[in-house]
Write a protein that holds these residues in place. Structure first.
Motif, PDB file in Angstrom:
ATOM      1  N   ILE A  54      -2.687   6.225  -9.131  1.00 40.15           N
ATOM      2  CA  ILE A  54      -2.921   5.832  -7.743  1.00 40.15           C
ATOM      3  C   ILE A  54      -3.672   4.510  -7.691  1.00 40.15           C
ATOM      4  O   ILE A  54      -3.326   3.597  -6.948  1.00 40.15           O
ATOM      5  N   LEU A  55      -4.703   4.414  -8.534  1.00 43.58           N
ATOM      6  CA  LEU A  55      -5.524   3.209  -8.505  1.00 43.58           C
ATOM      7  C   LEU A  55      -4.847   2.031  -9.179  1.00 43.58           C
ATOM      8  O   LEU A  55      -5.324   0.913  -9.111  1.00 43.58           O
ATOM      9  N   GLN A 107      -1.804   1.071  -8.504  1.00 43.22           N
ATOM     10  CA  GLN A 107      -0.705   0.537  -7.707  1.00 43.22           C
ATOM     11  C   GLN A 107      -0.842  -0.980  -7.624  1.00 43.22           C
ATOM     12  O   GLN A 107      -1.944  -1.498  -7.511  1.00 43.22           O
ATOM     13  N   PHE A 109      -0.494  -3.125  -5.422  1.00 44.31           N
ATOM     14  CA  PHE A 109      -1.232  -3.702  -4.310  1.00 44.31           C
ATOM     15  C   PHE A 109      -2.744  -3.730  -4.601  1.00 44.31           C
ATOM     16  O   PHE A 109      -3.415  -4.729  -4.383  1.00 44.31           O
ATOM     17  N   PHE A 110      -3.264  -2.621  -5.097  1.00 42.76           N
ATOM     18  CA  PHE A 110      -4.702  -2.572  -5.415  1.00 42.76           C
ATOM     19  C   PHE A 110      -5.035  -3.599  -6.495  1.00 42.76           C
ATOM     20  O   PHE A 110      -6.023  -4.313  -6.406  1.00 42.76           O
ATOM     21  N   ASN A 114      -3.597  -6.297  -7.168  1.00 44.22           N
ATOM     22  CA  ASN A 114      -3.576  -7.590  -6.526  1.00 44.22           C
ATOM     23  C   ASN A 114      -4.894  -7.877  -5.819  1.00 44.22           C
ATOM     24  O   ASN A 114      -5.524  -8.921  -5.978  1.00 44.22           O
ATOM     25  N   VAL A 115      -5.335  -6.908  -5.018  1.00 39.34           N
ATOM     26  CA  VAL A 115      -6.559  -7.088  -4.238  1.00 39.34           C
ATOM     27  C   VAL A 115      -7.770  -7.231  -5.159  1.00 39.34           C
ATOM     28  O   VAL A 115      -8.595  -8.125  -4.980  1.00 39.34           O
ATOM     29  N   LYS A 128      -8.192 -10.296  -7.595  1.00 38.57           N
ATOM     30  CA  LYS A 128      -8.555 -11.544  -6.940  1.00 38.57           C
ATOM     31  C   LYS A 128      -9.979 -11.518  -6.396  1.00 38.57           C
ATOM     32  O   LYS A 128     -10.485 -12.506  -5.885  1.00 38.57           O
ATOM     33  N   TYR A 129     -10.569 -10.354  -6.445  1.00 35.40           N
ATOM     34  CA  TYR A 129     -11.930 -10.258  -5.910  1.00 35.40           C
ATOM     35  C   TYR A 129     -12.915 -10.809  -6.924  1.00 35.40           C
ATOM     36  O   TYR A 129     -13.026 -10.322  -8.040  1.00 35.40           O
ATOM     37  N   MET A 167     -14.742   0.491  -5.238  1.00 36.34           N
ATOM     38  CA  MET A 167     -13.344   0.559  -5.649  1.00 36.34           C
ATOM     39  C   MET A 167     -13.178   0.107  -7.096  1.00 36.34           C
ATOM     40  O   MET A 167     -12.442   0.714  -7.866  1.00 36.34           O
ATOM     41  N   MET A 227     -12.964   6.510  -0.772  1.00 41.25           N
ATOM     42  CA  MET A 227     -12.529   5.115  -0.735  1.00 41.25           C
ATOM     43  C   MET A 227     -11.042   5.008  -1.074  1.00 41.25           C
ATOM     44  O   MET A 227     -10.297   4.289  -0.416  1.00 41.25           O
ATOM     45  N   GLY A 229      -9.972 -14.409  -2.431  1.00 41.57           N
ATOM     46  CA  GLY A 229      -8.863 -13.676  -3.027  1.00 41.57           C
ATOM     47  C   GLY A 229      -7.998 -13.020  -1.964  1.00 41.57           C
ATOM     48  O   GLY A 229      -6.767 -13.072  -2.009  1.00 41.57           O
ATOM     49  N   ILE A 285      -3.969 -13.357  -0.900  1.00 40.31           N
ATOM     50  CA  ILE A 285      -3.016 -12.256  -0.748  1.00 40.31           C
ATOM     51  C   ILE A 285      -2.326 -12.310   0.595  1.00 40.31           C
ATOM     52  O   ILE A 285      -1.121 -12.108   0.720  1.00 40.31           O
ATOM     53  N   TYR A 314       1.651 -12.572   1.530  1.00 40.39           N
ATOM     54  CA  TYR A 314       2.399 -11.556   2.267  1.00 40.39           C
ATOM     55  C   TYR A 314       2.798 -12.008   3.666  1.00 40.39           C
ATOM     56  O   TYR A 314       3.403 -11.256   4.404  1.00 40.39           O
TER      57      TYR A 314
END
Lengths: 398, 457
Positions: free
Chosen positions: A183-184, A186, A188-189, A191-192, A195-196, A214, B353, B428, B432, B436
């Motif tokens: 799940i973690l 994925q 999309f995660f 990606n997020v 970049k953090y 997270m 979360m 970041g 994204i 998108y």
């Protein structure tokens, strides 16, 4: 041996991991310098197990007078000594008992007992007084105090109980490391989070807290997944949800993950009606699974470093009710299972059935926080008042 | 008023706002907009649930055990139904400020009851007093059947006082820890002796159980009753301060600014008028300071309602609505204990979360979710194959993309972003979003709602 050397050596020795992935490195550097790697497994018999029909005082007339229909006769029991017998479903536990691996602490409770499942569970989980409402659990505060990572304490469930929620750090609820990791993981995660950048100005804000939670979750999931993916238990566990929980815990422990406290539960003990069969079935599930668990730990040379604590949020009323069941009561027995117990067997005497409170309930003689205090000081190696908010005295079982 | 400030205001007193509504308000002043909000909060629409199943019962009938069991079962079902009715109200109300205040008070005067009639009455009392006089509010709460039960005040009798209610009244409802003594608790408990309620929930004072003697409370001596005790509490400036502190943390910022609290306290202490206090807060310049915008973590209920504001959805199985609340850590009408939910960072652990970030996909895109019913004390689980305890489920919702398309058709993806996310974003995240931004609006919306930034308001 220092923990971090241990990790390096085993990961090389096992041949599974020839290089240590980046995230593991980060963890190794961040490992707190705690030298205590004792494990504590906490089991809750949810719903309020009837302690008096679990460990039965078969010489006590008052017991039989109060329980004319559900009282258990001596011939039906597994005798422990001249006065006490185990419920016959506990045969596997009796074997552990005979090996000296079990200490039974009787009549554990707290002042001004609360008879609601939820409230009393809260009290046990937060280690509060009965008129005190804490928003953090005692295991959570242990994580706070030891600067642990979220996986410092794991609940084998889908959502996290108050017990594992600290003021600054929470434990992790996990049933299936593969799934949690997937799940973690994925895209999309990824990606997020990739970049953090861990901007220092962000980390003090709520947004930084969310990201860090997270990222912690993600790296914990990856860490647990990587460490546990090769370890699978070869012993067969009873095919029920509780057995499965214990199997997962055993795999976690033998994988060498840096988790000190585990929490799992077996539910269904709220036996207001037709108690006899239901309790028999549940105790059987409990004892069979525990015995396999202990064997599994022994096989992996982990039993000497593990203690299993079993409690229930309350015991049940001495007098049976009109529907062959029992209503919510107060004090109850607690089981401590471990290899080198200082005092095994029956730790203290059974409650006095002559001296009940206004409700017809037992008057406790040992505060449950003394059990916690003993485990904190003597097993987990941390001064109990730091976690329990005030100092409690020790018992002598370890 | 600036669009961003309109958004901020509506995030805090409601659950967000649609772009076309922002457009309408844009030309108005702050004062006009806030006054209109209070104007529309003047009406009070109580929640309603059918309770006729209780009409034919009486105290005598519930002595019958099987009858009592049946009633309890019906009541449990009805309380769950009430949860859904309340949730529906939060998502669809015109009296949005009153409803948000009601939700706030529900986590202040925390209470739970299994009797649907008492639970309903309690909830409506919160709604009636939400913007009224705080003193009247506390007095009403002290006489609610649900509260008399929850904190054992109905067991509080002259010869055997029960201090539970008195303690929480001082600690959690009015003064806060450390502002009273143990003796104050004992003495005030005596003043509330004899409080009770009838079967239909109406308050009664059982005179024979009431202690008429002298009490010494917060340095005052007299033959006080419950209302007197509350009046003496209100005379303490600390009471006003305690409430302002909580309101500031909930509506403005959980990082406390003590000079603002003192400013609010001096206004509130004059007459304990909640409406006046809230008007002052919402009209003040500092409410709109950058440091107060987009910094609060949405509660689970706020999160569910803000998603609904943008993309209306309904659950096919109403039970799943409650399941989602449970996984997020806040089930309406079932608070964890009298201290209520721990808010702010308290909503967040690794598991909640993960659920939060997947929520938009789960609700709007039929993603799978797994769960357990851990608090079912009666459930017996003996086999893995027939596992009742741990389940996987697809949350089945009906999503109204049609309304979403209608509401958002004239705005670009960039504008959609600005209307959903109000906090400053990381570099970041900016990347994204750029990546998108050419997605179909619907997909872009789900992606936005899956960002950590969307958790803030």
């Amino acid at each position: 041996m220092k923990r971090r050397n241990f990790i390096k050596r085993t990961s090389l020795a096992s041949g599974g991991l020839f290089f240590v992935p980046q995230f593991l490195k980060a963890f190794e550097n961040g490992l707190p310098e705690r030298t205590n790697y004792k494990k504590l497994v906490i089991i809750q018999l949810k719903g309020g197990n009837d302690g008096l029909n679990t460990i039965v005082p078969f010489r006590n007339d008052i017991y039989y007078q109060n329980r004319q229909r559900i009282g258990i006769q001596k011939s039906e029991l597994l005798n422990l000594n001249s006065e006490l017998g185990f419920h016959k479903s506990l045969l596997p536990l009796k074997r552990l008992f005979d090996n000296g691996y079990v200490s039974i602490i009787n009549n554990v409770g707290y002042p001004n007992p609360n008879r609601s499942h939820f409230r009393s569970t809260d009290i046990w989980q937060t280690a509060s007084d009965s008129n005190q409402y804490l928003q953090s659990g005692w295991v959570g505060r242990f994580l706070d105090e030891t600067n642990a990572k979220p996986y410092g304490a794991i609940e084998v469930d889908e959502s996290l109980s108050l017990m594992l929620k600290g003021n600054n750090q929470n434990g992790l609820a996990i049933t299936n490391p593969k799934l949690f990791h997937r799940i973690l993981n994925q895209p999309f995660f990824d990606n997020v989070f990739n970049k953090y950048s861990n901007d220092s100005h962000l980390s003090e804000h709520n947004l930084g807290y969310l990201y860090n939670t997270m990222i912690d979750a993600k790296s914990s999931a990856a860490y647990i997944y990587e460490k546990t993916k090769t370890s699978s238990s070869t012993i067969e566990y009873p095919k029920n949800a509780f057995g499965k929980q214990l199997k997962t815990i055993s795999e976690f422990i033998s994988s060498g993950i840096d988790t000190q406290i585990y929490y799992a539960g077996l539910t269904g003990f709220d036996t207001h009606a037709n108690q006899t069969n239901r309790q028999s079935r549940l105790l059987k599930v409990y004892a069979e699974s525990i015995e396999v668990f202990v064997k599994d730990l022994e096989k992996n040379n982990q039993f000497k470093d593990t203690i299993i604590l079993t409690f229930s949020e309350f015991g049940r009323r001495v007098k049976q009710n009109g529907s062959n069941g029992t209503d919510h009561g107060t004090a109850n027995n607690v089981f401590v299972i471990g290899k080198d117990l200082k005092k095994n067997g029956i730790y203290n005497s059974l409650p006095n059935l002559n001296d009940l409170d206004d409700n017809g309930d037992l008057k406790f003689s040992i505060d449950f926080r003394e059990v916690y205090a003993t485990l904190l000081d003597k097993w987990l190696g941390i001064e109990n008042d730091k976690i329990l908010n005030k100092k409690f005295s020790h018992l002598g079982f370890i | 008023m600036k669009n961003k400030h309109i958004l901020h205001l509506y995030n805090r007193i409601g659950f967000g706002i649609l772009p076309k509504e922002v457009e309408k308000l844009h030309s108005q002043t702050r004062s006009e907009i806030v006054d209109t909000l209070f104007q529309s909060a003047k009406t009070i629409t109580p929640l309603y649930i059918e309770t006729s199943f209780l009409n034919s019962t009486s105290t005598k009938k519930i002595k019958n055990k099987s009858k009592r069991k049946e009633l309890m079962k019906l009541n449990r079902k009805k309380v769950r139904e009430l949860n859904l009715i309340w949730m529906g109200r939060l998502m669809n109300s015109k009296e949005i400020l009153r409803e948000k205040m009601t939700l706030f008070w529900a986590n202040h005067f925390v209470c739970e009851d299994k009797n649907v009639l008492y639970a309903l009455h309690y909830n409506n009392t919160l709604r009636n007093h939400a913007l009224g006089n705080f003193g009247d509010f506390v007095k009403a709460i002290s006489k609610e059947a649900a509260m008399l039960k929850y904190l054992n005040n109905k067991q509080n009798k002259k010869n055997s006082p029960n201090e539970n209610f008195a303690r929480e009244l001082l600690e959690l409802f009015t003064l806060g820890q450390g502002n009273y003594s143990e003796k104050d608790i004992r003495e005030s408990a005596r003043a509330f002796t004899g409080y009770n309620h009838r079967f239909d929930g109406d308050f009664i004072l059982k005179r024979k159980q009431h202690d008429n003697g002298k009490k010494e409370f917060l340095d005052r001596v007299g033959n006080f009753d419950g209302n007197d005790i509350i009046d003496i509490i209100l005379q303490q400036k600390q009471c006003a301060r305690f409430i302002c502190h909580k309101i500031y943390a909930y509506f403005v910022n959980d990082k406390i600014n003590s000079s603002r609290i003192e400013e609010m306290t001096s206004i509130f202490y004059k007459d304990y008028n909640i409406e006046k206090l809230m008007k002052h807060v919402l009209k003040s310049d500092w409410f709109y300071d950058e440091e107060n915008i987009g910094v609060k973590i949405k509660s689970p209920i706020e999160l569910l309602a803000t998603i609904h504001k943008t993309v209306p959805y309904t659950f096919q199985k109403s039970k799943q609505q409650i399941l989602i609340q449970k996984l997020l850590g806040q089930v309406l009408l079932y608070p964890p204990n009298v201290a209520g939910w721990k808010t702010g960072k308290g909503w967040i652990d690794s598991n909640t979360m993960v659920t939060r970030l997947r929520l938009a996909s789960v609700l709007l895109n039929n993603a799978e979710i797994s769960y357990s019913e851990k608090d079912d004390f009666k459930a017996i689980v003996n086999s893995v194959t027939n596992e009742k305890r741990r389940k996987k489920a697809f949350i089945k919702t009906e999503t109204n993309w049609h309304i979403f398309n209608k509401n958002y058709e004239s705005i670009s993806n960039e504008e959609l972003f600005e209307s959903l996310i109000i906090c400053p974003i990381t570099s970041g995240t900016k990347e994204i979003i750029n990546q998108y931004k050419d997605l179909p609006k619907k997909d872009f919306c789900i992606q936005l709602m899956s960002l950590p930034e969307y958790q803030l308001c």
